[in-house]
Design an enzyme around this catalytic site. Sequence first.
Site, PDB file in Angstrom:
ATOM      1  N   CYS A  97       0.834  -1.212   0.000  1.00  0.00           N
ATOM      2  CA  CYS A  97       0.000   0.000   0.000  1.00  0.00           C
ATOM      3  C   CYS A  97       0.860   1.250   0.000  1.00  0.00           C
ATOM      4  O   CYS A  97       1.700   1.448   0.885  1.00  0.00           O
ATOM      5  CB  CYS A  97      -0.915   0.004   1.225  1.00  0.00           C
ATOM      6  SG  CYS A  97      -1.900   1.513   1.382  1.00  0.00           S
TER       7      CYS A  97
ATOM      8  N   ARG B 116       0.019   4.782   3.060  1.00  0.00           N
ATOM      9  CA  ARG B 116       0.075   4.509   4.497  1.00  0.00           C
ATOM     10  C   ARG B 116       0.391   5.691   5.393  1.00  0.00           C
ATOM     11  O   ARG B 116       0.449   5.543   6.608  1.00  0.00           O
ATOM     12  CB  ARG B 116       1.084   3.383   4.766  1.00  0.00           C
ATOM     13  CG  ARG B 116       0.579   2.037   4.327  1.00  0.00           C
ATOM     14  CD  ARG B 116       1.621   0.959   4.549  1.00  0.00           C
ATOM     15  NE  ARG B 116       2.522   0.794   3.409  1.00  0.00           N
ATOM     16  CZ  ARG B 116       3.659   0.125   3.454  1.00  0.00           C
ATOM     17  NH1 ARG B 116       4.061  -0.409   4.594  1.00  0.00           N
ATOM     18  NH2 ARG B 116       4.408  -0.007   2.367  1.00  0.00           N
TER      19      ARG B 116
ATOM     20  N   TRP C 292      -9.068   5.865   0.377  1.00  0.00           N
ATOM     21  CA  TRP C 292      -9.624   6.492  -0.829  1.00  0.00           C
ATOM     22  C   TRP C 292      -8.845   5.977  -2.022  1.00  0.00           C
ATOM     23  O   TRP C 292      -7.787   5.360  -1.889  1.00  0.00           O
ATOM     24  CB  TRP C 292      -9.557   8.019  -0.759  1.00  0.00           C
ATOM     25  CG  TRP C 292      -8.206   8.567  -0.409  1.00  0.00           C
ATOM     26  CD1 TRP C 292      -7.106   8.639  -1.221  1.00  0.00           C
ATOM     27  CD2 TRP C 292      -7.818   9.136   0.859  1.00  0.00           C
ATOM     28  NE1 TRP C 292      -6.057   9.195  -0.539  1.00  0.00           N
ATOM     29  CE2 TRP C 292      -6.454   9.510   0.723  1.00  0.00           C
ATOM     30  CE3 TRP C 292      -8.473   9.365   2.073  1.00  0.00           C
ATOM     31  CZ2 TRP C 292      -5.750  10.104   1.774  1.00  0.00           C
ATOM     32  CZ3 TRP C 292      -7.765   9.949   3.109  1.00  0.00           C
ATOM     33  CH2 TRP C 292      -6.420  10.316   2.959  1.00  0.00           C
TER      34      TRP C 292
ATOM     35  N   GLU D 187      -5.574   3.456 -10.082  1.00  0.00           N
ATOM     36  CA  GLU D 187      -6.234   2.167  -9.840  1.00  0.00           C
ATOM     37  C   GLU D 187      -7.435   2.010 -10.768  1.00  0.00           C
ATOM     38  O   GLU D 187      -7.720   0.925 -11.262  1.00  0.00           O
ATOM     39  CB  GLU D 187      -6.717   2.064  -8.380  1.00  0.00           C
ATOM     40  CG  GLU D 187      -5.621   2.144  -7.350  1.00  0.00           C
ATOM     41  CD  GLU D 187      -6.191   1.986  -5.938  1.00  0.00           C
ATOM     42  OE1 GLU D 187      -6.458   3.023  -5.302  1.00  0.00           O
ATOM     43  OE2 GLU D 187      -6.384   0.843  -5.494  1.00  0.00           O
TER      44      GLU D 187
HETATM   45  N1  ARG Z   1      -7.125  -1.539  -6.580  1.00  0.00           N
HETATM   46  C1  ARG Z   1      -8.386  -1.815  -5.990  1.00  0.00           C
HETATM   47  C2  ARG Z   1      -9.502  -1.247  -6.870  1.00  0.00           C
HETATM   48  O1  ARG Z   1      -9.221  -0.659  -7.856  1.00  0.00           O
HETATM   49  C3  ARG Z   1      -8.509  -1.228  -4.600  1.00  0.00           C
HETATM   50  C4  ARG Z   1      -7.384  -1.584  -3.640  1.00  0.00           C
HETATM   51  C5  ARG Z   1      -7.322  -0.660  -2.439  1.00  0.00           C
HETATM   52  N2  ARG Z   1      -7.105   0.710  -2.854  1.00  0.00           N
HETATM   53  C6  ARG Z   1      -7.097   1.782  -2.051  1.00  0.00           C
HETATM   54  N3  ARG Z   1      -6.928   2.959  -2.582  1.00  0.00           N
HETATM   55  N4  ARG Z   1      -7.287   1.675  -0.769  1.00  0.00           N
HETATM   56  O2  ARG Z   1     -10.664  -1.335  -6.579  1.00  0.00           O
END
Ligand code: ARG
Length: 378
Positions: A72, A75, A245, A250
Amino acid sequence: MEILHERSTIAQTVAAAEEFIGLFHRENPDAGDPRARLAAVRAELAETGTYRHTPEELAHGARVAWRNSNRCIGRLYWNSLRVRDRRELTGADEIAAECVGHLREATNGGRIRPTITVFAPDTPERPGPLIWSEQLIRYAGYGDHPSVTVGDPRNRELTEALRALGWPGGPGTPFDLLPLVVQGCDDKPRWFDLPADAVLEVPIEHPEDDHWTDWGLRWHAVPAISNMCLEIGGIHYPAAPFNGWYMGTEIGARNLGDTDRYNLLPVVGRRLGLDVTNDRTLWKDRALVELNRAVLHSFDRAGVTIADHHTESRRFLTHIDREERKGREVGADWSWIVPPISGSACPVFHRTYEDRPLTPAFAHHEGARQRAEGRDLV
Ligand code: ARG
């Protein structure tokens, strides 16, 4: 994905408990006499084979599990995780209802709050409850092959499992919300529709090209992982959904761009007027940048918290500094930390990390996966 084994002997549980109680008291020097607490924990373990964390131990343990998540990048704010203690809950109905409550509190009208809800732990008498869904919010994937899937190919298995449980299916759009699948203690898995007003979604539009809204793209505001086990001091909480968030990549690079997800790069590349038959036009790279601009722009317009990868990279280095000043080395997995676009433009690219596992931790459990695949139900 690495699989950790969840069965522990009582000796392992005692050792893990001692280590955690030590860590808790080192990091919370005002929390009373560690020796008295250790003696109480040992006695409870000897008598019952398990022990109950105090609310303070639970909250700190959950926060440290985030701090120890080597994959992550986000953090820096580990110590401000909001912890919802729902350890008394073991039944699917009440767990589903509290997951909805989690989503409402975490969404907070768009000002996303990192939050975890902790349900009942495993005990020697019975395994704890389980949430089958990988995240609280998931889009259906219909069809038996990624290339012909309507919706999110990642969730085809979950969608099929839901159908097998009697879910009639959604309207068939690319963004049908899946019900939550929860297995209470000593119960079969059951599904629960999420109330529409508990799921904030953001329509994706491009800052300059109005045509993008015709595609009807959207994504949900809150990423809430619900299939990892929270391990604190030898106690396993198999149902403990948590969220932060989003970082834009992602969604813009992976969820919408990957060929085995929504696979939108060819669509975007053609819209940009690029020759998508020739790699050397860098059409994929240019499409990725526009997709990611669109995601950040759309979340900003909707007033929903989202980080960009440059800011989040800088924050991560701040996190490392801060932790090192506290005498703690930050473990990290380079291949997860470096963003999927523009890696070398981010400071996290230009160094290496130790990737040592520490506890408390979030872990994927083989037993949980088997239960979630229904193999223990036959
Ligand atoms: N990568 C995943 C998604 O696109 C979420 C993983 C956790 N991501 C975060 N920003 N806490 O749904």
